[in-house]
Write a protein that holds these residues in place. Sequence first.
Motif, PDB file in Angstrom:
ATOM      1  N   ARG A  91      18.701   7.323  -5.479  1.00 10.98           N
ATOM      2  CA  ARG A  91      17.701   8.505  -5.705  1.00 10.98           C
ATOM      3  C   ARG A  91      17.187   9.310  -4.697  1.00 10.98           C
ATOM      4  O   ARG A  91      16.648  10.182  -4.556  1.00 10.98           O
ATOM      5  N   LEU A  92      17.860   8.778  -3.307  1.00  9.43           N
ATOM      6  CA  LEU A  92      17.578   9.338  -2.103  1.00  9.43           C
ATOM      7  C   LEU A  92      16.052   9.346  -1.799  1.00  9.43           C
ATOM      8  O   LEU A  92      15.540  10.143  -1.206  1.00  9.43           O
ATOM      9  N   LYS A  93      15.442   8.115  -2.286  1.00 10.69           N
ATOM     10  CA  LYS A  93      14.027   8.053  -1.907  1.00 10.69           C
ATOM     11  C   LYS A  93      13.987   6.951  -0.828  1.00 10.69           C
ATOM     12  O   LYS A  93      14.546   5.715  -0.902  1.00 10.69           O
ATOM     13  N   ILE A 153       3.726   9.440 -10.681  1.00  7.10           N
ATOM     14  CA  ILE A 153       2.975   9.322 -11.849  1.00  7.10           C
ATOM     15  C   ILE A 153       2.532  10.851 -12.089  1.00  7.10           C
ATOM     16  O   ILE A 153       2.185  11.587 -12.849  1.00  7.10           O
ATOM     17  N   GLN A 154       1.831  11.038 -10.918  1.00  4.90           N
ATOM     18  CA  GLN A 154       1.146  12.535 -10.840  1.00  4.90           C
ATOM     19  C   GLN A 154       1.945  13.841 -11.161  1.00  4.90           C
ATOM     20  O   GLN A 154       1.743  14.909 -11.630  1.00  4.90           O
ATOM     21  N   LYS A 155       3.324  13.390 -11.093  1.00  8.29           N
ATOM     22  CA  LYS A 155       4.511  14.542 -11.327  1.00  8.29           C
ATOM     23  C   LYS A 155       4.565  14.603 -12.976  1.00  8.29           C
ATOM     24  O   LYS A 155       5.191  15.479 -13.349  1.00  8.29           O
ATOM     25  N   LEU A 156       4.153  13.450 -13.658  1.00 14.27           N
ATOM     26  CA  LEU A 156       4.524  13.419 -14.995  1.00 14.27           C
ATOM     27  C   LEU A 156       3.753  14.603 -15.635  1.00 14.27           C
ATOM     28  O   LEU A 156       2.519  15.089 -15.099  1.00 14.27           O
ATOM     29  N   ALA A 184       0.796  -1.070  -0.023  1.00 13.92           N
ATOM     30  CA  ALA A 184       0.120  -0.077   0.087  1.00 13.92           C
ATOM     31  C   ALA A 184       0.856   1.309   0.112  1.00 13.92           C
ATOM     32  O   ALA A 184       0.688   2.181  -0.619  1.00 13.92           O
ATOM     33  N   ASN A 185       1.881   1.216   0.852  1.00 12.61           N
ATOM     34  CA  ASN A 185       2.891   2.413   0.920  1.00 12.61           C
ATOM     35  C   ASN A 185       3.550   2.802  -0.388  1.00 12.61           C
ATOM     36  O   ASN A 185       3.750   3.893  -0.857  1.00 12.61           O
ATOM     37  N   CYS A 186       4.053   1.600  -1.120  1.00 11.70           N
ATOM     38  CA  CYS A 186       4.503   1.553  -2.507  1.00 11.70           C
ATOM     39  C   CYS A 186       3.544   2.230  -3.462  1.00 11.70           C
ATOM     40  O   CYS A 186       4.138   2.930  -4.538  1.00 11.70           O
ATOM     41  N   ALA A 187       2.182   1.830  -3.331  1.00  6.12           N
ATOM     42  CA  ALA A 187       1.162   2.264  -4.359  1.00  6.12           C
ATOM     43  C   ALA A 187       1.039   3.949  -4.284  1.00  6.12           C
ATOM     44  O   ALA A 187       1.074   4.367  -5.186  1.00  6.12           O
ATOM     45  N   ARG A 188       1.156   4.302  -2.938  1.00  5.44           N
ATOM     46  CA  ARG A 188       0.875   5.759  -2.731  1.00  5.44           C
ATOM     47  C   ARG A 188       2.116   6.372  -3.460  1.00  5.44           C
ATOM     48  O   ARG A 188       2.026   7.391  -4.003  1.00  5.44           O
ATOM     49  N   GLU A 189       3.580   5.747  -3.288  1.00  5.40           N
ATOM     50  CA  GLU A 189       4.729   6.683  -3.854  1.00  5.40           C
ATOM     51  C   GLU A 189       4.596   6.402  -5.097  1.00  5.40           C
ATOM     52  O   GLU A 189       4.918   7.578  -5.850  1.00  5.40           O
ATOM     53  N   MET A 190       4.247   5.314  -5.876  1.00  3.75           N
ATOM     54  CA  MET A 190       4.101   5.422  -7.327  1.00  3.75           C
ATOM     55  C   MET A 190       3.354   6.346  -7.847  1.00  3.75           C
ATOM     56  O   MET A 190       3.573   6.923  -8.680  1.00  3.75           O
ATOM     57  N   GLU A 191       2.225   6.422  -7.140  1.00  2.00           N
ATOM     58  CA  GLU A 191       0.964   7.393  -7.514  1.00  2.00           C
ATOM     59  C   GLU A 191       1.436   8.707  -7.586  1.00  2.00           C
ATOM     60  O   GLU A 191       1.184   9.299  -8.467  1.00  2.00           O
ATOM     61  N   VAL A 224      -1.049  11.454 -20.922  1.00  2.00           N
ATOM     62  CA  VAL A 224       0.171  10.929 -20.130  1.00  2.00           C
ATOM     63  C   VAL A 224       0.753  10.069 -20.893  1.00  2.00           C
ATOM     64  O   VAL A 224       0.093   8.886 -21.380  1.00  2.00           O
ATOM     65  N   ASP A 225       1.904  10.178 -20.937  1.00  2.00           N
ATOM     66  CA  ASP A 225       2.956   9.221 -21.741  1.00  2.00           C
ATOM     67  C   ASP A 225       3.042   7.858 -21.053  1.00  2.00           C
ATOM     68  O   ASP A 225       3.539   7.748 -19.888  1.00  2.00           O
ATOM     69  N   LEU A 226       2.224   6.957 -21.547  1.00  2.00           N
ATOM     70  CA  LEU A 226       2.446   5.517 -20.958  1.00  2.00           C
ATOM     71  C   LEU A 226       3.454   4.981 -20.748  1.00  2.00           C
ATOM     72  O   LEU A 226       3.745   4.042 -19.498  1.00  2.00           O
ATOM     73  N   PRO A 227       4.592   5.022 -21.556  1.00  2.00           N
ATOM     74  CA  PRO A 227       5.934   4.409 -21.417  1.00  2.00           C
ATOM     75  C   PRO A 227       6.457   4.954 -20.158  1.00  2.00           C
ATOM     76  O   PRO A 227       7.197   4.080 -19.250  1.00  2.00           O
ATOM     77  N   ASN A 228       6.447   6.190 -19.676  1.00  2.00           N
ATOM     78  CA  ASN A 228       7.098   6.892 -18.548  1.00  2.00           C
ATOM     79  C   ASN A 228       6.392   6.252 -17.334  1.00  2.00           C
ATOM     80  O   ASN A 228       6.868   6.010 -16.414  1.00  2.00           O
ATOM     81  N   VAL A 229       5.062   6.056 -17.556  1.00  5.82           N
ATOM     82  CA  VAL A 229       4.162   5.324 -16.476  1.00  5.82           C
ATOM     83  C   VAL A 229       4.752   4.066 -16.124  1.00  5.82           C
ATOM     84  O   VAL A 229       4.962   3.634 -14.844  1.00  5.82           O
ATOM     85  N   GLU A 230       5.018   3.010 -17.142  1.00  8.62           N
ATOM     86  CA  GLU A 230       5.311   1.929 -16.890  1.00  8.62           C
ATOM     87  C   GLU A 230       6.861   1.945 -16.255  1.00  8.62           C
ATOM     88  O   GLU A 230       7.116   0.870 -15.537  1.00  8.62           O
ATOM     89  N   LYS A 231       7.504   2.725 -16.639  1.00  9.40           N
ATOM     90  CA  LYS A 231       8.817   2.787 -16.074  1.00  9.40           C
ATOM     91  C   LYS A 231       8.851   3.232 -14.694  1.00  9.40           C
ATOM     92  O   LYS A 231       9.730   2.356 -13.823  1.00  9.40           O
ATOM     93  N   ILE A 232       7.805   4.098 -13.952  1.00 16.09           N
ATOM     94  CA  ILE A 232       7.942   4.246 -12.752  1.00 16.09           C
ATOM     95  C   ILE A 232       7.357   2.843 -12.006  1.00 16.09           C
ATOM     96  O   ILE A 232       7.749   2.653 -10.782  1.00 16.09           O
ATOM     97  N   LEU A 233       6.261   2.474 -12.594  1.00 16.30           N
ATOM     98  CA  LEU A 233       5.667   1.115 -11.964  1.00 16.30           C
ATOM     99  C   LEU A 233       6.743   0.158 -12.077  1.00 16.30           C
ATOM    100  O   LEU A 233       6.803  -0.585 -11.070  1.00 16.30           O
ATOM    101  N   ALA A 234       7.593   0.004 -12.840  1.00 17.62           N
ATOM    102  CA  ALA A 234       8.710  -1.203 -12.938  1.00 17.62           C
ATOM    103  C   ALA A 234       9.711  -1.047 -11.807  1.00 17.62           C
ATOM    104  O   ALA A 234      10.055  -2.007 -11.357  1.00 17.62           O
ATOM    105  N   LYS A 235       9.739   0.070 -11.505  1.00 19.50           N
ATOM    106  CA  LYS A 235      10.737   0.421 -10.281  1.00 19.50           C
ATOM    107  C   LYS A 235      10.574  -0.221  -9.062  1.00 19.50           C
ATOM    108  O   LYS A 235      11.238  -0.843  -8.036  1.00 19.50           O
ATOM    109  N   ASP A 236       8.967  -0.369  -8.926  1.00 20.84           N
ATOM    110  CA  ASP A 236       8.519  -1.184  -7.627  1.00 20.84           C
ATOM    111  C   ASP A 236       7.871  -2.415  -8.246  1.00 20.84           C
ATOM    112  O   ASP A 236       7.095  -3.035  -7.230  1.00 20.84           O
TER     113      ASP A 236
END
Length: 699
Positions: A136-138, A22-25, A12-19, A46-58
């Motif tokens: 990434r200091l995340k 994505i909202q910064k795109l 749940a926490n990862c989902a919040r951070e991914m959201e 919204v550029d879907l490939p960029n969204v998929e990259k963010i999702l892939a990180k988690d």
Amino acid sequence: MAEYRLKGLSCANCAREMEEEIQKLPNGEEARIYYNSGKLAVPEGVDLPNVEKILAKDGAVIIKEQDGSDEEGHHHAEAHSGPNWKMLISISTILFASAFLLEDYLSMAVIISMYVAATAISGYQTFIKGMKNLFRLKFNIDTLMTVALIGAFGIGEWREGTLVAILFGLNEYLEGLGMEKARKSMATLLQVAPKEAVLISGGHERVVPISALEIGDIVLVKAGEKIPSDGKVIEGKSSVNEAAITGESMPADKQVGDDVFGGSVNNEGLLKVEIMKAYEDSSLAKILHLVEEAQETKTPTELFINHFAKYYTPVIMLIAAIVMVAPPLIFGADWGTWFYQGLAVLIVGCPCALILSSPIAIVSGITRNARNGILVKGGVHLEQLGKIKTIAFDKTGTLTKGEPHVEQTIVYEPNFYQVAGAIEKNSSHPLAVAVVKEVEKSVSQIADAADVQTIVGQGVSAQVDDKMYFLGNENSLAHLTLPNKVKEDIAQLKGSGYTLVAVADEDKVLGLFGISDQIRPEAHQLMKRLQENGIKQTVMLTGDHHKSAEKVATAIGLTDYYAGLLPDEKVKKIKELTETSATAMVGDGINDAPALATANLGIAMGKGTDSAIETADIVLMQDHLGKLPSAISISQRVNRIIKVNIALALGLKLIALLLTIPGLLTLWIAILSDMGATIIVTLISLTILIEKKQEKVDI
């Protein structure tokens, strides 16, 4: 807004951070990740490939675009890290146990290799994501775990570092499994939607998808099949199971002219149904859509937890740093010991159990109510229902059936019933229908009336067997001098709150009917159950006159009532009630819309009418109030469980943190405190789905 199904959404926490990422795109401000249902919604542009990259990180990926059909819930074994995840945990556990038991028999290099292998097998995903986040200091749970693993191995704590990796992997797996259980329960509910229909066209039958049906189409529904959409029976007779819509377990008998719901099941025989609504406009489609949406509305508690979690992890990082350096610098304590303690604090800082304390309980509560035919339009309304202390009811159609019913009959002449029936049998007026129903109890065959005339302000006149008769209110008796007995009887009926219908000829009164709106049989017991559920005040708001309102209020045990109210006066009274306590308004969703909207919570009833579904926060899909107490009980239970979950999630972590004072906190205690909190929170939340036998019985 395009919707997609996600795989790998287990935190749940990862989902919040991914959201948030994505909202910064560009154009992504309105993007949403729905953790409860495992979905992603992104705006156009919204550029879907960029969204998929963010999702892939988690570790999350898009697996299917939503097309309106429900997809079966995925086992968390697939969603989290592939179909062999259970096997990987098993292999890691075997390697760890082997290394632990063989430490005295094998070389240290071999033992360390076994620990490292066990760690890599169960924790490689976490480690990779954590390292990326570190650069990434995340700082999220993956980052904390990665730092803890590196630190543990760095100071030679191979055994504990490996145990932490295995337990964390198991913890993540169980966390996702609990959420998936709630998602699958919801998915099972959504499976009631029919997929195909047998269309009759040109004398031929053919199977078509329900999306192809149009208003006016005729469909054939065989025994055991689902009715494809809302319609009307034009041929056949059967019993129909409407549990998918109303939550009622007893079948409803249907015959020509009766309305039927899409998604209900024909139990026996053949029915020909004329489609009255396209499927997407049907009651079932609206219900399923609203139930699915309801999972994702954030309650005040959830919003607070999400806001709290943003600051929680950085604070834990700071505390861990202080634990690592303060004792050695200030008190000259051992650096290695307190570095180890600091690593344990990092693990304690995992916010997953805290964030998970609410969503599983909310989804479970919405699902339980939906099974019972109670449509809660969002978690915020579910939470509010559990806080209600005052309930205001409309009278007509809510506490009463909304149908005039003869309560008392006074007969003076033997031809009273025959004359009344003859005059009223061809009238569709509600009072006339009530009179005819009462007459039919005493008269086998009703005569015909002639020259029926309406007399404004009085009633009607007619000839029966060539003699003139009058039927109506007290004014219809103006041509007579009434005996004292008749006057007393009229006063008694009016004093009891009844509507008077008198029958007379040109010389005398034949008899009197006392008519009222019939009180619902469940109403009295309902008030008792509401009081048992903590409802302090039950109030009736009605436009009816005082005597009628008093009669109903007394009969069913209301704490208060207000009569003669216009719609704007009902709204004013609701505002007064909400100033003193959390107030719900229960009405039919049509006439009471302003009051429903003004109350803290609007509850509509009416067996799935469009206006009820659209107006209220909560809809009772039955045509009675019998399930309202169980809905309140479930909501109160959800609220209690969320509070318990938050207390457990924070309490276990606080206990673990306090162990740092005497230096007793270890890595395995830290991970077990987090793992224990997550498992307990999940299991407690899932108990909401368990249905007790007595809860299945209506009042």
